[in-house]
Motif scaffolding. Sequence first.
Motif, short mmCIF file in Angstrom:
data_model
loop_
_atom_site.label_atom_id
_atom_site.label_comp_id
_atom_site.label_asym_id
_atom_site.label_seq_id
_atom_site.Cartn_x
_atom_site.Cartn_y
_atom_site.Cartn_z
N LEU A 77 -53.94 -12.63 22.27
CA LEU A 77 -53.92 -11.28 22.81
C LEU A 77 -54.12 -11.34 24.31
N VAL A 78 -53.27 -10.65 25.05
CA VAL A 78 -53.36 -10.66 26.51
C VAL A 78 -52.99 -9.28 27.03
N GLN A 79 -53.54 -8.93 28.17
CA GLN A 79 -53.18 -7.66 28.79
C GLN A 79 -51.84 -7.76 29.50
N ALA A 80 -51.19 -6.65 29.65
CA ALA A 80 -49.92 -6.61 30.38
C ALA A 80 -50.12 -7.21 31.78
N GLY A 81 -49.14 -8.04 32.16
CA GLY A 81 -49.23 -8.73 33.44
C GLY A 81 -49.85 -10.10 33.35
#
Length: 115
Positions: A10-14
Amino acid sequence: VQLQASGGGLVQAGGSLRLSCAASGSVFRVNNEGWYREAPGKQRELVAGITSGGITNYADSVKGRFTISRDNAKVYLQMNSLKPEDTAVYYCAATDRFTTSWDYWGQGTQVTVSS
């Protein structure tokens, strides 16, 4: 030939993620390698491919953001500037040098990009 993928999450946008895929078994049969992805309700698509000679190709949607590379029996997908629409299960795959078909598949690794 067995393919084992890893590196999803899971990663944030960007943000960035790096996927890895290790081949084992009769690796001499492996020719071209690639990464596919399958999002819910969508068809599986080829994201990036690399030939045995190192020639790469990318889906238009990931050009400039994703980089595929290979090193011996491993293939990698560096994913930068991730977008929510990159959320999918990612599969590494390989063609057989004798059949030229995408005969070998890894188990899939989930990539989720939050907005």
